[in-house]
Design an enzyme around this catalytic site. Sequence first.
Site, PDB file in Angstrom:
ATOM      1  N   GLU A  66      36.830 -12.872 -33.073  1.00 44.54           N
ATOM      2  CA  GLU A  66      36.111 -12.599 -31.828  1.00 44.54           C
ATOM      3  C   GLU A  66      35.392 -11.255 -31.859  1.00 44.54           C
ATOM      4  OE1 GLU A  66      39.284 -14.871 -28.930  1.00 44.54           O
ATOM      5  OE2 GLU A  66      39.613 -12.749 -29.314  1.00 44.54           O
ATOM      6  N   PRO A  67      34.424 -11.104 -32.739  1.00 46.56           N
ATOM      7  CA  PRO A  67      33.715  -9.819 -32.779  1.00 46.56           C
ATOM      8  C   PRO A  67      32.770  -9.668 -31.584  1.00 46.56           C
ATOM      9  CG  PRO A  67      32.676 -11.376 -34.274  1.00 46.56           C
ATOM     10  CD  PRO A  67      33.883 -12.080 -33.705  1.00 46.56           C
ATOM     11  N   GLY A  68      32.820  -8.523 -30.941  1.00 41.74           N
ATOM     12  CA  GLY A  68      31.854  -8.233 -29.883  1.00 41.74           C
ATOM     13  C   GLY A  68      30.973  -7.085 -30.359  1.00 41.74           C
ATOM     14  N   ARG A  69      31.594  -5.906 -30.407  1.00 41.42           N
ATOM     15  CA  ARG A  69      30.913  -4.702 -30.849  1.00 41.42           C
ATOM     16  C   ARG A  69      30.188  -4.881 -32.184  1.00 41.42           C
ATOM     17  NH1 ARG A  69      33.179   0.160 -29.518  1.00 41.42           N
ATOM     18  NH2 ARG A  69      35.099  -0.990 -29.236  1.00 41.42           N
TER      19      ARG A  69
ATOM     20  N   GLY B 236      37.514  -6.528 -32.720  1.00 41.60           N
ATOM     21  CA  GLY B 236      37.869  -5.125 -32.925  1.00 41.60           C
ATOM     22  C   GLY B 236      37.303  -4.504 -34.179  1.00 41.60           C
TER      23      GLY B 236
ATOM     24  N   TYR C 214      29.425  -2.278 -24.880  1.00 42.28           N
ATOM     25  CA  TYR C 214      30.216  -1.512 -23.910  1.00 42.28           C
ATOM     26  C   TYR C 214      29.450  -0.361 -23.261  1.00 42.28           C
ATOM     27  CZ  TYR C 214      33.706  -4.307 -26.243  1.00 42.28           C
ATOM     28  OH  TYR C 214      34.381  -5.365 -26.787  1.00 42.28           O
TER      29      TYR C 214
ATOM     30  N   CYS D 299      26.935  14.412 -11.461  1.00 48.97           N
ATOM     31  CA  CYS D 299      27.668  15.553 -10.909  1.00 48.97           C
ATOM     32  C   CYS D 299      29.084  15.574 -11.453  1.00 48.97           C
ATOM     33  CB  CYS D 299      27.682  15.460  -9.399  1.00 48.97           C
ATOM     34  SG  CYS D 299      26.014  15.453  -8.754  1.00 48.97           S
TER      35      CYS D 299
END
Length: 463
Positions: free
Chosen positions: A320-323, A278, A421, A391
């Site tokens: 747990e870093p992702g971003r 996070g 993401y 659209c």
Amino acid sequence: MSRSAHPAGPRHADVLSEGHYAAPPADLNSLDPKVWAQTVTRDADGAVTVGGVSVARLAEEFGTPAYVLDEADFRARARAWRTAFGQDADVFYAGKAFLSRAVVRWLAEEGLNLDVCSGTELATALSAGMPADRIAFHGNNKSAAEIERAVGAGVGRIVLDSFQEIARVAHIAQSLGRRQRVQIRVTVGVEAHTHEFIATAHEDQKFGIPLAGGQAAEAVRRALKLDGLELIGIHSHIGSQIFDMSGFEVAAHRVVGLLREIRDEHGVELPEIDLGGGLGIAYTSDDDPREPHEIAKALTEIVTRECEAARLRTPRISVEPGRAIVGPTAFTLYEVGTIKPLEGLRTYVSVDGGMSDNIRTALYDAEYSVALVSRTSDAEPLLVRVVGKHCESGDIVVKDAFLPADLAPGDLIAVPATGAYCRSMASNYNHALRPPVVAVGDGAARVIVRRETEDDLLRLDVG
Ligand SMILES: *Cc1c(COP(=O)(O)O)cnc(C)c1O
């Protein structure tokens, strides 16, 4: 429903009065290193290059839209996290941010572990050679088949998220003759936002088992009794795009409180604590994320202090870093299609992608920046909204941004910090073909996830 149901967005003048957008950047041609991948520069002709490859060449060779990922930057960030936490801690990259086999190999080589949230993410990780014991399996509703697959493969840990799952994993592990290492995910009553946290006594979300009311303590009681499980620790994940460490402080305090209760009740000191991911990144020049070494230092100090106060041995920490690893390493390259000035309102710049390749603006009201990358310009800054071709009037990529007033169809623009993401949440809305991910480095570019084709889509449609 969507934003389109609201009255027209802010008028040009309102937007300009919002302060944040009031002043265009001093130089529209400059690229803030905070939001762009490490190797991004402009060459002598003014075109942007990344990993030594010009965006014009990338667009010609791979088409647009395309996600362009700076491999050296990815590896450097992964390594920085690994180094910051050292040998006494583990860094699990959160695969849901962006997962491909190339990325899994880079992570394995850089000494990181990997979080997965589905059987297919697990399959991807295993097929790229990530050792199973370095994989953690997450999720609030893992199927029996997924659990069997994870236990059978020998994953390093399964993070248990409910009472049913405690029993389910124990049963499956036992039937496979295994003792599965597990953590219990707890909700600590902290909801982390970007610059604040709201402590709530009451939990209202689908993830985790609340500490409140002794539920987490009961989960531990059950897990400790089951032969199929080896309970190795407690897990907490408080949110995303967090800049402020105070939420982690409260979380660590409460998780250590549970560890102390467990010691007192069962005479067991659990050896691990996972504080989740996070950590925030810079999407615009206004964001100021912390460096991995500062985060590591802060988290280690918090846990050590709390454990000393509770007279517990300091457990092994994992994060747990992702971003924070993949987010800054990629940008999305688009071609400008149409430019529509609406008198007294705003100018809409349409690109050849949109919410199908970046849902975050529509979903979270996320902010992004954007730059003209195929050339430089001396024209006046123009406040625009960058939109997609779908659209849906909520199909916005960048809500408000300055681009040069001489922007023209055919120009290439790029949105930085789209590594996390975006591809992983991409859709086929309007039968859009999901863009490729092109990895660049040392003057070369290669596709690591190819663009979808019409055949790919038609093959799914079995009539
Ligand atoms: C989503 C998630 C992460 C990663 O979050 P980032 O914001 O990408 O760092 C880590 N752990 C868990 C359990 C998650 O659900």
